[in-house]
Design a protein around this motif. Structure first.
Motif, PDB file in Angstrom:
ATOM      1  N   GLY A 390      19.314 -14.616  33.287  1.00  0.00           N
ATOM      2  CA  GLY A 390      19.015 -13.226  33.589  1.00  0.00           C
ATOM      3  C   GLY A 390      18.661 -12.417  32.358  1.00  0.00           C
ATOM      4  N   ARG A 391      19.157 -12.844  31.187  1.00  0.00           N
ATOM      5  CA  ARG A 391      18.851 -12.108  29.966  1.00  0.00           C
ATOM      6  C   ARG A 391      17.489 -12.474  29.392  1.00  0.00           C
ATOM      7  NH1 ARG A 391      24.376 -13.132  28.716  1.00  0.00           N
ATOM      8  NH2 ARG A 391      23.782 -14.820  27.311  1.00  0.00           N
ATOM      9  N   LEU A 392      16.960 -13.620  29.802  1.00  0.00           N
ATOM     10  CA  LEU A 392      15.682 -14.090  29.236  1.00  0.00           C
ATOM     11  C   LEU A 392      14.542 -13.119  29.483  1.00  0.00           C
ATOM     12  CD1 LEU A 392      13.920 -16.238  27.893  1.00  0.00           C
ATOM     13  CD2 LEU A 392      13.730 -17.377  30.116  1.00  0.00           C
ATOM     14  N   GLY A 747       5.814 -11.773  54.836  1.00  0.00           N
ATOM     15  CA  GLY A 747       7.111 -11.297  55.296  1.00  0.00           C
ATOM     16  C   GLY A 747       8.256 -11.725  54.409  1.00  0.00           C
ATOM     17  N   LEU A 748       8.252 -12.993  53.972  1.00  0.00           N
ATOM     18  CA  LEU A 748       9.393 -13.529  53.227  1.00  0.00           C
ATOM     19  C   LEU A 748       9.338 -13.212  51.727  1.00  0.00           C
ATOM     20  CD1 LEU A 748       9.953 -17.055  54.849  1.00  0.00           C
ATOM     21  CD2 LEU A 748      11.202 -14.932  55.258  1.00  0.00           C
ATOM     22  N   SER A 749       8.113 -13.136  51.166  1.00  0.00           N
ATOM     23  CA  SER A 749       8.006 -12.979  49.715  1.00  0.00           C
ATOM     24  C   SER A 749       8.538 -11.647  49.226  1.00  0.00           C
ATOM     25  CB  SER A 749       6.537 -13.124  49.284  1.00  0.00           C
ATOM     26  OG  SER A 749       6.059 -14.414  49.580  1.00  0.00           O
ATOM     27  N   VAL A 750       8.516 -10.628  50.072  1.00  0.00           N
ATOM     28  CA  VAL A 750       8.966  -9.312  49.641  1.00  0.00           C
ATOM     29  C   VAL A 750      10.472  -9.132  49.847  1.00  0.00           C
ATOM     30  CG1 VAL A 750       8.681  -8.061  51.834  1.00  0.00           C
ATOM     31  CG2 VAL A 750       8.200  -6.887  49.661  1.00  0.00           C
ATOM     32  N   ASP A 751      11.095 -10.034  50.617  1.00  0.00           N
ATOM     33  CA  ASP A 751      12.511  -9.877  50.938  1.00  0.00           C
ATOM     34  C   ASP A 751      13.396  -9.854  49.697  1.00  0.00           C
ATOM     35  OD1 ASP A 751      11.684  -9.872  53.502  1.00  0.00           O
ATOM     36  OD2 ASP A 751      12.842 -11.608  54.165  1.00  0.00           O
ATOM     37  N   PHE A 752      13.209 -10.837  48.826  1.00  0.00           N
ATOM     38  CA  PHE A 752      14.063 -10.928  47.651  1.00  0.00           C
ATOM     39  C   PHE A 752      13.881  -9.715  46.741  1.00  0.00           C
ATOM     40  CE2 PHE A 752      13.792 -15.807  48.078  1.00  0.00           C
ATOM     41  CZ  PHE A 752      14.820 -15.805  48.993  1.00  0.00           C
ATOM     42  N   ALA A 753      12.637  -9.232  46.652  1.00  0.00           N
ATOM     43  CA  ALA A 753      12.376  -8.069  45.801  1.00  0.00           C
ATOM     44  C   ALA A 753      13.137  -6.850  46.318  1.00  0.00           C
ATOM     45  CB  ALA A 753      10.880  -7.782  45.757  1.00  0.00           C
ATOM     46  N   ILE A 754      13.179  -6.685  47.638  1.00  0.00           N
ATOM     47  CA  ILE A 754      13.904  -5.546  48.212  1.00  0.00           C
ATOM     48  C   ILE A 754      15.389  -5.621  47.849  1.00  0.00           C
ATOM     49  CG2 ILE A 754      14.667  -4.497  50.376  1.00  0.00           C
ATOM     50  CD1 ILE A 754      11.957  -5.267  51.574  1.00  0.00           C
ATOM     51  N   LEU A 777      24.804  -7.042  36.130  1.00  0.00           N
ATOM     52  CA  LEU A 777      25.541  -7.082  37.395  1.00  0.00           C
ATOM     53  C   LEU A 777      24.695  -7.696  38.518  1.00  0.00           C
ATOM     54  CD1 LEU A 777      27.355  -3.592  37.445  1.00  0.00           C
ATOM     55  CD2 LEU A 777      28.358  -5.850  37.010  1.00  0.00           C
ATOM     56  N   VAL A 778      23.415  -7.374  38.521  1.00  0.00           N
ATOM     57  CA  VAL A 778      22.519  -7.923  39.560  1.00  0.00           C
ATOM     58  C   VAL A 778      22.421  -9.442  39.430  1.00  0.00           C
ATOM     59  CG1 VAL A 778      20.139  -7.985  40.400  1.00  0.00           C
ATOM     60  CG2 VAL A 778      21.212  -5.806  39.828  1.00  0.00           C
ATOM     61  N   PHE A 779      22.527  -9.942  38.209  1.00  0.00           N
ATOM     62  CA  PHE A 779      22.436 -11.386  38.018  1.00  0.00           C
ATOM     63  C   PHE A 779      23.776 -12.085  38.258  1.00  0.00           C
ATOM     64  CE2 PHE A 779      18.276 -10.660  36.334  1.00  0.00           C
ATOM     65  CZ  PHE A 779      17.611 -11.851  36.615  1.00  0.00           C
ATOM     66  N   GLN A 780      24.664 -11.390  38.941  1.00  0.00           N
ATOM     67  CA  GLN A 780      25.888 -12.039  39.402  1.00  0.00           C
ATOM     68  C   GLN A 780      25.771 -12.263  40.916  1.00  0.00           C
ATOM     69  OE1 GLN A 780      29.323  -9.883  37.916  1.00  0.00           O
ATOM     70  NE2 GLN A 780      28.509  -9.789  35.848  1.00  0.00           N
ATOM     71  N   GLU A 781      26.541 -11.575  41.719  1.00  0.00           N
ATOM     72  CA  GLU A 781      26.535 -11.846  43.162  1.00  0.00           C
ATOM     73  C   GLU A 781      25.176 -11.669  43.827  1.00  0.00           C
ATOM     74  OE1 GLU A 781      26.173 -11.022  47.125  1.00  0.00           O
ATOM     75  OE2 GLU A 781      26.382  -9.304  45.771  1.00  0.00           O
ATOM     76  N   PRO A 782      24.420 -10.570  43.594  1.00  0.00           N
ATOM     77  CA  PRO A 782      23.129 -10.404  44.263  1.00  0.00           C
ATOM     78  C   PRO A 782      22.166 -11.559  43.970  1.00  0.00           C
ATOM     79  CG  PRO A 782      23.839  -8.321  43.317  1.00  0.00           C
ATOM     80  CD  PRO A 782      24.778  -9.366  42.789  1.00  0.00           C
ATOM     81  N   SER A 783      22.074 -11.957  42.706  1.00  0.00           N
ATOM     82  CA  SER A 783      21.156 -13.046  42.370  1.00  0.00           C
ATOM     83  C   SER A 783      21.641 -14.376  42.923  1.00  0.00           C
ATOM     84  CB  SER A 783      20.996 -13.149  40.846  1.00  0.00           C
ATOM     85  OG  SER A 783      20.336 -12.003  40.348  1.00  0.00           O
ATOM     86  N   THR A 826      10.932 -13.000  41.566  1.00  0.00           N
ATOM     87  CA  THR A 826      11.870 -11.874  41.668  1.00  0.00           C
ATOM     88  C   THR A 826      12.851 -11.876  40.510  1.00  0.00           C
ATOM     89  OG1 THR A 826      11.715 -11.849  44.085  1.00  0.00           O
ATOM     90  CG2 THR A 826      13.663 -10.831  43.107  1.00  0.00           C
ATOM     91  N   LEU A 827      13.399 -13.049  40.180  1.00  0.00           N
ATOM     92  CA  LEU A 827      14.442 -13.125  39.150  1.00  0.00           C
ATOM     93  C   LEU A 827      13.903 -13.084  37.726  1.00  0.00           C
ATOM     94  CD1 LEU A 827      16.767 -15.813  40.777  1.00  0.00           C
ATOM     95  CD2 LEU A 827      17.060 -13.333  40.748  1.00  0.00           C
ATOM     96  N   PHE A 828      12.612 -13.357  37.539  1.00  0.00           N
ATOM     97  CA  PHE A 828      12.069 -13.371  36.182  1.00  0.00           C
ATOM     98  C   PHE A 828      11.031 -12.261  35.957  1.00  0.00           C
ATOM     99  CE2 PHE A 828      13.919 -17.555  36.355  1.00  0.00           C
ATOM    100  CZ  PHE A 828      14.386 -17.751  35.068  1.00  0.00           C
ATOM    101  N   ALA A 829      10.068 -12.145  36.870  1.00  0.00           N
ATOM    102  CA  ALA A 829       8.998 -11.172  36.636  1.00  0.00           C
ATOM    103  C   ALA A 829       9.483  -9.740  36.805  1.00  0.00           C
ATOM    104  CB  ALA A 829       7.823 -11.449  37.582  1.00  0.00           C
ATOM    105  N   LEU A 830      10.318  -9.473  37.806  1.00  0.00           N
ATOM    106  CA  LEU A 830      10.763  -8.092  38.028  1.00  0.00           C
ATOM    107  C   LEU A 830      11.571  -7.558  36.844  1.00  0.00           C
ATOM    108  CD1 LEU A 830      11.651  -7.791  41.825  1.00  0.00           C
ATOM    109  CD2 LEU A 830       9.475  -7.547  40.651  1.00  0.00           C
ATOM    110  N   PRO A 831      12.583  -8.295  36.349  1.00  0.00           N
ATOM    111  CA  PRO A 831      13.314  -7.768  35.171  1.00  0.00           C
ATOM    112  C   PRO A 831      12.413  -7.578  33.961  1.00  0.00           C
ATOM    113  CG  PRO A 831      14.525  -9.561  36.208  1.00  0.00           C
ATOM    114  CD  PRO A 831      13.176  -9.549  36.843  1.00  0.00           C
ATOM    115  N   ALA A 832      11.450  -8.478  33.770  1.00  0.00           N
ATOM    116  CA  ALA A 832      10.559  -8.353  32.602  1.00  0.00           C
ATOM    117  C   ALA A 832       9.708  -7.110  32.695  1.00  0.00           C
ATOM    118  CB  ALA A 832       9.671  -9.611  32.517  1.00  0.00           C
ATOM    119  N   VAL A 833       9.145  -6.862  33.861  1.00  0.00           N
ATOM    120  CA  VAL A 833       8.292  -5.672  34.027  1.00  0.00           C
ATOM    121  C   VAL A 833       9.126  -4.407  33.893  1.00  0.00           C
ATOM    122  CG1 VAL A 833       6.821  -4.407  35.638  1.00  0.00           C
ATOM    123  CG2 VAL A 833       6.617  -6.895  35.442  1.00  0.00           C
ATOM    124  N   ILE A 834      10.319  -4.411  34.486  1.00  0.00           N
ATOM    125  CA  ILE A 834      11.189  -3.232  34.395  1.00  0.00           C
ATOM    126  C   ILE A 834      11.557  -2.950  32.948  1.00  0.00           C
ATOM    127  CG2 ILE A 834      13.505  -2.364  34.930  1.00  0.00           C
ATOM    128  CD1 ILE A 834      13.251  -3.760  37.664  1.00  0.00           C
TER     129      ILE A 834
END
Length: 850
Positions: A390-392, A747-754, A777-783, A826-834
């Motif tokens: 998650g830190r990468l 339908g499915l690809s946007v689910d994880f992002a939400i 915190l997101v990279f604990q239970e939610p991820s 979701t787990l790599f591109a979203l944190p990087a862009v944010i």
């Protein structure tokens, strides 16, 4: 949670009531029904079939590579098989084509032809077999169609009353083949049997694949949650969703088409996804001694919005299919959407009710196993792999974003390589008997795929109008001259209005006028003789396809297509006329040509009426000779092949215009497949685009932030681009299963992002705006919930790869790819862009203490 029994009872009653509808299932595997009944190409296709008495056909091939087919044993088996097929219920025996069911056309003397059966009885000697071979080699219409040009194979074209009996007839033919005392290889193929067999095996496979996928999903969830009673809940939810959806579809009277048969496979992951998020969150929160209602209440408070919006976006993705022009696809989209909403309701009601209804001891054991698992992981490594990963993206965002951009560029290139193509026969794996038969027979014969190019005169109405005007002038002039006639033109014309076609009407009209000649005086006779000449002239003019120049055009078009290698072979009225003309004139190859006059053509046609199968003529021309058809044989049923043939005909007609007053139209199953698949692809692309826009608007509304809305679409965009890019790079055609899966990917690809973004915003409240702490915190239970979901669904549908039907394999690969790719993005591109602009996405108040 306060009314668990009521929830269970309502759910059970709904399942029983709608499940009771399922035995009323009506199956439809006819791809023609992909088009609406009013679609113009389908209407013309059916008109062509009715006009020329054409039927769907199975093709039975008999191959002998050692002796060739022209030996007594092989021909005797061919004869026996032909006679047996003719007796089968549903076979149109009169139109069956086989060496043992067609004429031998040969000269019996000058101007005389002998029409005898080519194989009147099973041959006993090699001399008889040689005679048959010599006769066949003189008949070009049979070579490449009923017998291979190398003489090693023979074919039987079996016309059937309807497509839905083709599998049964194929089985009956196979049963007869097994009784033949011959070593020849037999193969059965043809689009009707491929489609019907696919329908039969599709439901057999559904009975295997859906439960198997459910079992693997169940085992994967059991591994993660370590509680058998707990993981039963998502499986019950999935079963209830599938049963109620299919029950409603069948109960409302919809037929189960190829598309709707896959609803259970599609609903299974959709129904499970949301419940896995809920249970994962519950399992992470619950501790021995906790109140399940309080824990589940907190879970639902946190997950209500993500669960609601992920379900709604999935429903929108499938509802977009209502914009396609394909009725079965519309039904598929509508009922998948219904199933998604049922799954949503059950996730929000049944899952909480079921969970709190479990015994405390069961929940405590589950919690203890969870704690033990976490403690074991902590002992091995102070920090989980997921947390480190998650830190990468936040530490090297440019590298991650650069990798994403590179992926999109490669995907863009791959998408440009995609070819739109489909062929129902290719829905079977390569070693399937249908696929093997298709390959063997199309390698030896002109083709088992058929299309019809129909020509018709557009001047008949004008010619009739001209006759009416001429007759009215003639009668008016006779009246002015005082010639007394016992009848009027209107009466003569109306007396023949019940004749079946124009030619028959003009013939009856001429006969009636001829009868009148014997009952009138000399002056009236002169008038009626002039009228008779006008009728005969009109009759000759309307018989367009007795004119040598028109038949020559058909023959030249056929030769052009064959020379270009675009088709295997084509037959038309011109081939019949040339064959009969040769035998009428001399029997020599030099006279295998069209007569030079319309009377010469008429003579060949009159002679053919003495054959054993005179009605075969009407498969090529109507009885009034105003319409004609060309039977085109294709060695491939691929859309691209049919498309090239259509383009070649259009180009030829543009360079060599049709004779005056003629127009051409296409019909036939291969052509109809091209039409519906083309409309499906165009409709799917529009549906995907429109749904993308709607989902984007929903994301902006959900997060009340344009940038977060756009960010939520990133996994969807990258997933679709990557999957279709890979498809183009590996040469996978864009076909029906792939097109339909577009909606599932949306339908499915946007689910994880939400889930990711919503949980990140909640975590920001916990960390007082520290976005990096919130990301941790997101990279604990939610991820963990995202990873569990991705693994459960991806692994759960891998058993589909062992299915014998290619669409199921495609679904399995795509489902696994969609889940895995969207989770990774979701787990790599979203944190990087944010991390590149956290305040733009998360608000100006966020900060970082790191």
């Amino acid at each position: 949670m306060n009314h668990t029994r009521s929830v269970f009872i309502v759910m059970l009653l709904a399942v029983l009531a709608l499940g009771a509808m399922i035995p009323r299932i009506v199956i439809d595997t006819d791809p023609e029904n992909m088009l609406s009944a009013e679609q113009p190409d389908r209407l013309r296709h059916n008109e062509i079939r009715a006009t020329f008495g054409l039927h769907d056909m199975l093709v039975v091939g008999q191959v002998n590579t050692e002796q060739g087919i022209f030996n007594p044993a092989s021909l005797a088996a061919h004869y026996q098989l032909t006679r047996a097929i003719e007796q089968m219920e549903g076979v149109i025996a009169a139109d069956l084509m086989s060496l043992a069911a067609v004429d031998n056309v040969e000269q019996a003397g000058p101007g005389t032809i002998a029409y005898d059966w080519l194989i009147p009885e099973a041959p006993q000697t090699q001399a008889e077999a040689d005679r048959i071979r010599a006769a066949v080699e003189r008949l070009p219409m049979y070579l490449g169609t009923l017998v291979s040009e190398d003489g090693q194979a023979a074919a039987i074209f079996v016309p059937i009353a309807s497509k839905d009996i083709s599998h049964r007839i194929a089985q009956e033919i196979q049963a007869v083949v097994e009784t033949l005392d011959v070593s020849d290889a037999f193969h059965i193929t043809g689009q009707p049997v491929a489609q019907d067999t696919f329908g039969v095996e599709m439901f057999q496979q559904m009975a295997i694949s859906a439960p198997l996928a459910g079992l693997v999903i169940f085992l994967a969830m059991l591994y993660f949650f370590r509680s058998l009673p707990l993981v039963v809940a998502p499986m019950l939810l999935a079963m209830a969703t599938v049963i109620t959806t299919m029950g409603l579809l069948i109960g409302l009277g919809y037929t189960v088409h190829i598309m709707s048969s896959m609803i259970p496979i599609f609903l299974m992951p959709i129904a499970v996804v949301a419940s896995v998020h809920v249970l994962s969150n519950f399992a992470d929160r619950y501790r021995p001694g906790d109140d399940p209602k309080q824990v589940m209440g907190a879970v639902m408070e946190q997950l209500f919005k993500p669960v609601l919006f992920t379900s709604l976006t999935t429903a929108v993705g499938f509802l977009s299919l209502l914009t396609t022009p394909i009725p079965p696809v519309q039904v598929f989209g509508a009922f998948i959407s219904f199933g998604v909403l049922i799954a949503l309701i059950l996730t929000l009601c049944f899952i909480p009710a079921y969970t709190v209804a479990l015994k405390r001891e069961t929940l405590d054991k589950m919690a203890e196993k969870f704690r033990a698992k976490e403690e074991q992981a902590a002992a091995q490594d102070a920090e989980s792999l997921l947390s480190r990963l998650g830190r990468l993206p936040t530490r090297a965002p440019l590298a991650v974003v650069g990798a994403v951009v590179g992926l999109l560029l490669v995907s863009g290139y791959g998408i440009q390589q995609i070819q739109i193509n489909d062929n129902p026969t290719l829905w079977f794996k390569q070693d399937h008997r249908i696929r093997v038969a298709d390959q063997v027979l199309n390698a030896r014969f002109a083709g088992t795929y058929e299309a019809y190019l129909a020509f018709r005169s557009t001047q008949a109405e004008a010619q009739l109008q001209q006759l009416n005007e001429q007759a009215n002038r003639l009668f008016a002039e006779a009246e002015r001259q005082g010639v007394m006639l016992d009848t009027r033109w209107e009466a003569l014309w109306q007396a023949t209005e019940n004749e079946p076609n124009l030619g028959a009407r003009l013939e009856a009209l001429a006969s009636e006028i001829d009868d009148q000649l014997f009952m009138v005086d000399a002056d009236a006779q002169a008038v009626l003789e002039t009228l008779l000449d006008a009728v005969e002239s009109t009759r000759s003019q309307t018989r367009v396809f007795q004119q040598p120049e028109v038949l020559a055009y058909l023959d030249d078009l056929k030769a052009h297509l064959e020379e270009q290698g675009l088709i295997g072979k084509a037959n038309s009225l011109a081939d019949v006329v040339k064959t009969i003309n040769r035998e009428l004139v001399s029997g020599d190859p030099v006279d295998y040509q069209l007569p030079q006059t319309a009377n010469g053509v008429a003579q060949t046609i009159l002679s053919f009426q003495s054959s054993q199968r005179p009605d075969d003529l009407w498969n090529f021309v109507t009885r009034d000779f105003t319409q004609a058809s060309m039977w085109v044989q294709l060695p491939s049923g691929d859309n691209q092949v049919m498309s090239r043939v259509v383009e070649a005909v259009d180009a030829y007609i543009a360079a060599h215009p049709l004779p005056a007053g003629l127009e051409a139209d296409w019909g036939g199953t291969t052509y109809i497949n091209l039409i519906w698949q083309g409309e499906m692809v165009e409709g799917m692309l529009w549906a995907l685009f429109s749904a993308f826009i709607v989902v984007l608007v929903m994301m902006v509304a959900l997060f009340r932030n344009l940038w977060l809305g756009l960010l939520a679409m990133l996994p969807l965009t990258i997933t679709i681009a990557a999957i279709y890019g890979v498809m183009g790079l590996i040469g996978k055609d864009f076909d029906m299963p792939v097109a339909v899966l577009s909606s599932l990917s949306l339908g499915l690809s946007v689910d994880f992002a939400i889930h990711f973004i919503q949980r990140l915003r909640m975590a920001l409240e916990t960390t007082a705006g520290d976005w990096q702490a919130a990301m941790a915190l997101v990279f604990q239970e939610p991820s963990r919930a995202i990873v569990r979901n991705a693994v459960v669904i991806s692994v759960g549908f891998l058993p589909l790869l062992a299915a014998p039907l290619v669409p199921y394999i495609t679904v399995g690969i795509f489902l696994a790819s969609i889940m895995a790719t969207s989770a990774l993005v979701t787990l790599f591109a979203l944190p990087a862009v944010i991390s590149l602009a956290p305040r733009a996405f998360l608000g100006a108040q966020v900060h970082s203490n790191s």
